[in-house]
Design a protein around this motif. Structure first.
Motif, PDB file in Angstrom:
ATOM      1  N   UNK A 139       0.860  -1.177   0.000  1.00  0.00           N
ATOM      2  CA  UNK A 139       0.000   0.000   0.000  1.00  0.00           C
ATOM      3  C   UNK A 139       0.898   1.229   0.000  1.00  0.00           C
ATOM      4  N   UNK A 140       0.909   1.969  -1.100  1.00  0.00           N
ATOM      5  CA  UNK A 140       1.736   3.177  -1.237  1.00  0.00           C
ATOM      6  C   UNK A 140       0.887   4.377  -0.876  1.00  0.00           C
ATOM      7  N   UNK A 161      -7.697  -2.092   7.441  1.00  0.00           N
ATOM      8  CA  UNK A 161      -9.004  -2.194   6.792  1.00  0.00           C
ATOM      9  C   UNK A 161      -8.997  -3.289   5.725  1.00  0.00           C
ATOM     10  N   UNK A 162      -7.906  -3.391   4.981  1.00  0.00           N
ATOM     11  CA  UNK A 162      -7.795  -4.414   3.946  1.00  0.00           C
ATOM     12  C   UNK A 162      -7.805  -5.816   4.553  1.00  0.00           C
ATOM     13  N   UNK A 171      -9.564 -10.466   9.993  1.00  0.00           N
ATOM     14  CA  UNK A 171      -8.648 -10.337  11.127  1.00  0.00           C
ATOM     15  C   UNK A 171      -7.956  -8.979  11.047  1.00  0.00           C
ATOM     16  N   UNK A 172      -7.500  -8.440  12.192  1.00  0.00           N
ATOM     17  CA  UNK A 172      -6.796  -7.153  12.157  1.00  0.00           C
ATOM     18  C   UNK A 172      -5.384  -7.307  11.603  1.00  0.00           C
ATOM     19  N   UNK A 173      -4.787  -6.187  11.267  1.00  0.00           N
ATOM     20  CA  UNK A 173      -3.433  -6.173  10.731  1.00  0.00           C
ATOM     21  C   UNK A 173      -2.451  -6.845  11.684  1.00  0.00           C
ATOM     22  N   UNK A 233      -5.740  -2.560  -1.053  1.00  0.00           N
ATOM     23  CA  UNK A 233      -7.020  -1.872  -0.908  1.00  0.00           C
ATOM     24  C   UNK A 233      -8.106  -2.772  -1.499  1.00  0.00           C
ATOM     25  N   UNK A 234      -9.318  -2.645  -0.980  1.00  0.00           N
ATOM     26  CA  UNK A 234     -10.381  -3.567  -1.381  1.00  0.00           C
ATOM     27  C   UNK A 234     -11.320  -3.006  -2.440  1.00  0.00           C
ATOM     28  N   UNK A 235     -11.305  -1.687  -2.672  1.00  0.00           N
ATOM     29  CA  UNK A 235     -12.264  -1.105  -3.607  1.00  0.00           C
ATOM     30  C   UNK A 235     -11.606  -0.809  -4.945  1.00  0.00           C
TER      31      UNK A 235
END
Length: 320
Positions: A234-235, A248-249, A256-258, A296-298
């Motif tokens: 993730x940049x 969030x991803x 599960x959390x990061x 990212x999910x979107x």
């Protein structure tokens, strides 16, 4: 294998990621843009636990839309498919792409993939032996010049018809994902590449050494095995928001959390210089093909991240 660093991107094949991207056909344009940006490879994952495009169907569509990029699975789970028919599907894809296919395979994850095996009517037990024998069967079908047979400990075929020969003699390279001691040994003995996802770069070098030692012990050239890395990237434009974005991803992807996910797999976030610094450590440990999943999910975020990561390509290629 040469020493140049190659960089690829994982395609967002989940149904939840199509919204706002022109539907599933938008992924064909996404892959074409990645090739135009200069990425070296495009990858598609495989799971039955959520609605997503079949990786071979998507890569087949991209074979017709792209000209240069490697097309890969990351990772295909062969247990979900009939082995003889899959050999033909992979040979067909290698032919349609003019030899651009790489097949990374895996056996699934404990406490997650048992359900997938059950609906595929394949026993969870002996899954590693089944995987290795399936790949050996593919190679038999890809190279046999007439009818043959195959008898392993798990798979048995008395009368195999002649298979379809792929574009490349011997078939596409087959990589293995995983970093357990058994997986390292099997990679060195049987596979053409290694695609792990270690959360700590310090685990990469000894893992690669074990792979190469197993290859040498099996009478193979250690340099013939491509050392790759599967990483989620993730940049961010600044120093803020990277960990929150990855959290969030991870929650959307795995539930599960990061803090949990980053103990299992490689996740990298931050401004361009921080991402390059983190990946440089893996390169120094021997990785030569980065398979980057965009964190990212979107759909809008995926498009933005693709462009940001493309801006890093000159730096990442210089890591080799």
């Amino acid at each position: 294998m040469d020493d140049e660093m190659r960089v690829g991107v994982v395609l967002p094949t989940g149904a939840a990621q199509w919204d706002g991207a022109g539907g599933p056909r938008g992924l064909i344009g996404f892959g074409a843009r990645a090739e135009e940006f200069g990425f070296d490879s495009l990858w598609a994952g495989d799971t039955l636990l959520k609605p997503m495009l079949d990786p071979l169907a998507l890569l087949g569509a991209l074979a017709a839309r792209t000209e240069r990029v490697t097309l890969g699975t990351a990772a295909l789970l062969p247990a979900f498919r009939r082995p003889v028919q899959t050999a033909r599907a992979l040979a067909s894809l290698d032919l349609l792409s003019a030899g651009r296919l790489v097949v990374t395979v895996g056996a699934g994850f404990p406490n997650r993939s048992e359900r997938e095996y059950a609906v595929s009517e394949v026993p969870w037990e002996r899954r590693f032996g089944r995987l290795d024998e399936t790949v050996a069967l593919w190679r038999r079908l890809w190279t046999a010049t007439g009818p043959s047979d195959f008898h392993g400990k798990v798979l048995h075929f008395d009368d195999l018809p002649q298979g379809l020969a792929p574009h490349r003699p011997g078939g596409p390279p087959v990589w293995l994902g995983g970093a357990t001691p058994a997986a390292l040994a099997r990679t060195g003995r049987l596979y053409d590449g290694w695609l792990p996802y270690p959360p700590d770069h310090r685990d990469y070098r000894p893992g690669l050494a074990d792979v190469r030692a197993a290859a040498t012990g099996a009478g193979r050239e250690a340099a013939a095995i491509t050392p790759a890395l599967y990483c989620t990237v993730l940049v961010t434009p600044g120093r803020e928001g990277g960990r929150e974005g990855l959290d969030a991803f991870c929650r959307a992807t795995y539930g599960v959390p990061l803090e949990v996910a980053e103990t299992i797999q490689c996740l990298v976030a931050g401004p361009a210089e921080e991402v390059a610094r983190r990946l440089r450590a893996y390169s120094a440990a021997g990785a030569r093909h980065l398979v980057c999943r965009l964190g990212v999910a979107d759909a809008r975020g995926q498009a933005e991240q693709l462009e940001r990561l493309a801006g890093l390509l000159p730096v990442l290629r210089g890591l080799g």
